[in-house]
Structure formats: C-alpha cells, structure tokens
Design an enzyme around this catalytic site. Structure first.
Site, PDB file in Angstrom:
ATOM      1  N   LYS A  23       0.831  -1.213   0.000  1.00  0.00           N
ATOM      2  CA  LYS A  23       0.000   0.000   0.000  1.00  0.00           C
ATOM      3  C   LYS A  23       0.861   1.258   0.000  1.00  0.00           C
ATOM      4  CE  LYS A  23      -2.976   2.598   3.153  1.00  0.00           C
ATOM      5  NZ  LYS A  23      -2.184   3.427   4.054  1.00  0.00           N
ATOM      6  N   ASN A  24       1.859   1.313   0.900  1.00  0.00           N
ATOM      7  CA  ASN A  24       2.627   2.555   1.037  1.00  0.00           C
ATOM      8  C   ASN A  24       3.492   2.829  -0.185  1.00  0.00           C
ATOM      9  OD1 ASN A  24       1.450   2.930   3.485  1.00  0.00           O
ATOM     10  ND2 ASN A  24       3.192   2.257   4.699  1.00  0.00           N
ATOM     11  N   ARG A  98      -4.762  10.828   2.886  1.00  0.00           N
ATOM     12  CA  ARG A  98      -3.485  11.413   3.253  1.00  0.00           C
ATOM     13  C   ARG A  98      -2.416  11.232   2.163  1.00  0.00           C
ATOM     14  NH1 ARG A  98      -2.184  13.536   7.818  1.00  0.00           N
ATOM     15  NH2 ARG A  98      -0.010  14.100   7.952  1.00  0.00           N
ATOM     16  N   ASP A 122      -5.286   8.454   8.924  1.00  0.00           N
ATOM     17  CA  ASP A 122      -5.498   7.814  10.225  1.00  0.00           C
ATOM     18  C   ASP A 122      -5.451   8.792  11.378  1.00  0.00           C
ATOM     19  OD1 ASP A 122      -5.876   5.189   9.647  1.00  0.00           O
ATOM     20  OD2 ASP A 122      -3.752   4.748   9.455  1.00  0.00           O
ATOM     21  N   ASP A 320       4.267   0.297  11.734  1.00  0.00           N
ATOM     22  CA  ASP A 320       2.993  -0.303  11.319  1.00  0.00           C
ATOM     23  C   ASP A 320       2.793  -1.711  11.868  1.00  0.00           C
ATOM     24  OD1 ASP A 320       2.181   1.905   9.959  1.00  0.00           O
ATOM     25  OD2 ASP A 320       2.769   1.201   7.979  1.00  0.00           O
ATOM     26  N   MET A 342       7.227   6.612  17.341  1.00  0.00           N
ATOM     27  CA  MET A 342       7.019   7.540  16.229  1.00  0.00           C
ATOM     28  C   MET A 342       5.631   8.179  16.178  1.00  0.00           C
ATOM     29  SD  MET A 342       9.347   5.437  13.523  1.00  0.00           S
ATOM     30  CE  MET A 342       9.093   6.378  12.048  1.00  0.00           C
TER      31      MET A 342
END
Length: 435
Positions: A23-24, A98, A122, A320, A342
């Site tokens: 996804k990223n 985002r 998110d 994640d 983070m």
C-alpha cells in the site's frame, strides 16, 4: 462501505496466503506517473480503498487510465486538467486521503504549481507536513496556506537543486522532495532521507524513467536534475505489513501457514523481531513457512532484562507492525515492553485487548508492557470498533484467536489497507463473515 466482521475465533488455520502489493509503495508510485507525459505501466497494485481513491483522483485530474488486468494499470498524463485541482471536488476528494499529499512534488516539478487541501488519513496522533513544504521552499517554491479554504498552494517558475537536511526521516516527505528534485535545475542532496524499501523502489523507477538519483538505500540521496522523464514499467513489492500480520496470525491461532512470494531480501529486521517473541519461521525459497506451534517464549536481553520492541526509521522495525507484535505477545510466554516512538495514540486500542482478557499495562501513550498468557487462558470474544488500519488488523487477529464470537465494527478502516481480507482468511479456514 463500512460494515462489520462477525468472527468465530479459536480455530486452527492452515494453508497458503499471498501478500498483496504494498500500500505505502503504491501511493508514492501512482503519484510519480504525473512526472512524464509518456505511458507508465504499474503491476501488483493492491485493490484497496486508499489506492483506488488515488487512482480515481488521477482520473479526475485528466490522467488516461487503462486497466490491463487485476492490479495492472497503464497511466498516461499527457493532458492534465488543472482546473480540477482548484475545484471544490478536489478539495473534497484530496482531503479524504493522506497519500494525496505526494501529488504535490510531481505537480510542482512538471507544472510549476501545486494545490492540496488539508489531508485526512489515520487518527494516530499528530503527523506534521512541515518536512514536505520546507523541502519545496528550499528548492525555490513559494508556499501559501489559505486558512479559510484549508488549502495549501505552491508556485515555482523554476526549481533549483539544494542541499536539504530533513528534520525527520519522513518517508512521504522524502518521496515528495525526490519527485520535485528530479526535474529541478542542478544537484539536490537530501540528508537524513528515509530509506525504506518502498522509497528505494520509487527511486529505481524514477531512474528507469531517466532520472539521475544515487545513494539509493542510504540516508543521503544525490539527485542530478534532468529536463524530462520517459515512461516505464514497474512492479510493486509485496506488503511487508501484511507479511508481518500473517506471521502474527499463525502464532496466535497455532496454525501452519506458508506466506508466498515475500521478497525476503526486503523484509529487514521483521522476521527476526518475530523470532525474538519465540515464533518459529523459516525461509523456503522466497516463501516464509510457519509451523503450528502450541507455545512460543519471548527471549530476554543477554543480561536477563525484559525484551523491548520499539519502532525506528528503516532499517529499524516498522511502526505499522507494533500493534501486531503487541497482540502476538498477549499469548506468548514471558513479558515484553512495546515502545511506540514515532506516533502518539497508536497504542490506545489496547483497552480492547484488556477487555478480551489480555494482561497489558499501558504505561503512557507510547509504551505498553505485555505479560503473555502462554495460550493458557485464551482471549475472549467481544465487540469492538476498529480505530485505524493497523490496529484494525491487529484486533482482527486477536478475534480469530479468541474463544467465542467477536464483532468488529467500522471495518472500512481495515478495507482501506487490506485487499479482500475476509476472502483470503476464509481460504485458510477462518470463520469470518462480512455483515
């Protein structure tokens, strides 16, 4: 398309599962198609809400999109409609996603102007965008924020290469600045650059398009600007967060699972971090094989002190997957401190796990101590709401391992990041229904 999952937990699963495209990575790569007027073909694109929404935004922007097969698209940005970017429709569409922030770099580089509504995404604490805009300003762009319209705008007749020291190794920030710098005049150096595999993939793709980027995989990227880029073909890596999730699922449900085609060399410390929790896993070709295990015991540090698992910029452990580590630790033998450095408030979903019978002390917004139950008292099924993509998947794994029935509401949050997750889990023998 929000709904709920009804899950009957406590079943052993078995079989093979193939991770989706990352996804990223997809969010970066799809924004990069704006950098050329030639065709860019992208394969292994995950069929998930966030990515599909970005593809729709590109279509509304005038990019010609051809679907060749499942997850395989060709993009051609030769006649872009700039009026759309200034329209109310874009303000609405862009603010929901985002990842759309990474359209700024390519727009600015190729068209000399860029606009973006305040983005969504998110709820995991503050996620600043300063890194992106500071980078663009250093390259010579004028930045303006309209407080009434919640609209960012950037303009630059010409971008010029610069030495840029990033305040934080932001993955999306680095990607955005790289995409702006490839068409800037002269040399750009980005120090404290993020070096995630997804970012390396973006840089390699840009180089195939004719960019000149060196230092890929390190925290110092050197970019010699070029006049224009050509088309190319690109295939996404498998999603490492999914791969880590399936390792956790196998351990929690005492299941024998093979995760196919994981691109093992790009997984960094992920396999070993799960091994520290006592989970057996082995490399078989490019697959990960996890045998059924009744128990797994958390290692201690050499001096006998309690293990800490914390996130860090790559090549450290990805934030994640911390929610998955936390869930898996609830049924391990031993104790672990999970330290989420983070992001704030990503650990707040632990109250759901405590409701299910997990032994967790939330020390503060960043740290939780988990005392493992060693599979001696299983988690209990319950009703819960998914707060964000990653916690949603962690709660799903908890529910699959729990005794009795669970309901997870607001599963749109899970669908944002995971393709056909219920179908793929059913294939392993999970009892899960979408209602």
């Amino acid at each position: 398309m929000s709904g709920s999952f009804k899950i009957k937990g406590g079943k052993q699963l078995q079989g093979e599962i193939t991770p989706q495209g990352a996804k990223n990575e997809a969010l970066q790569i799809l924004c990069a198609v704006l950098l050329t007027d030639e065709e860019v073909r992208v394969k292994n694109i995950p069929d998930i809400h966030d990515v599909n929404r970005l593809i729709e935004i590109l279509g509304d922007f005038g990019v010609k999109i051809t679907k060749n097969a499942h997850g395989d698209y060709t993009f051609k940005s030769d006649a872009v409609n700039f009026d759309y970017i200034k329209s109310n429709d874009f303000k609405k569409d862009g603010s929901k996603l985002r990842g759309s922030i990474m359209l700024l770099g390519p727009m600015l580089a190729r068209f000399g102007e860029a606009y973006m509504p305040t983005p969504g995404g998110d709820k995991i604490g503050r996620r600043r965008l300063d890194t992106h805009f500071q980078g663009f300003v250093e390259l010579g762009a004028e930045f303006h924020y309209d407080e009434n319209e919640y609209l960012y705008s950037l303009k630059a007749k010409e971008l010029h290469g610069k030495f840029i020291l990033l305040e934080e190794a932001s993955v999306t920030g680095t990607a955005n600045i790289v995409m702006a710098a490839v068409l800037a005049k002269g040399k750009t150096s980005i120090y404290n650059a993020a070096c995630e595999p997804y970012l390396q993939q973006l840089c390699k793709m840009l180089n195939r398009m004719g960019a000149n980027i060196s230092g890929i995989g390190s925290n110092l990227l050197i970019i010699e600007g070029v006049d224009q880029l050509q088309g190319t073909e690109h295939t996404m890596l498998p999603d490492m967060v999914e791969i880590g999730s399936w390792i956790g699922l196998a351990a929690m449900t005492k299941s024998e699972i093979t995760i196919k085609n994981v691109n093992w060399n790009e997984l960094g410390v992920i396999p070993n971090t799960f091994r520290k929790l006592g989970i057996s896993l082995e490399q078989r070709g490019d697959d990960i094989y996890i045998p059924a295990q009744d128990h797994y015991k958390i290692q201690k540090f050499i001096d006998g002190s309690i293990l800490t698992v914390s996130d860090a910029p790559w090549p450290g452990f990805t934030p994640d997957l911390l929610s998955i580590i936390l869930v898996v630790a609830t049924q391990a033998k031993g104790t672990v401190l999970v330290h989420q450095k983070m992001f704030e408030s990503r650990l707040f979903f632990v109250d759901k796990l405590i409701d299910m019978g997990a032994q967790i002390i939330l020390c503060d917004p960043h740290r939780a101590t988990v005392v493992g139950l060693n599979h001696e008292s299983p988690l209990r099924g319950t009703t819960m709401i998914s707060p964000d993509i990653r916690a949603g998947n962690a709660l799903l794994i908890a529910a699959l391992s729990a005794e009795g029935n669970s309901t997870i509401h607001n599963i749109e949050q899970i669908d944002r990041g995971y393709e056909n997750i219920d179908g793929r889990l059913k294939a392993l023998g999970a009892e899960i229904e979408r209602v």
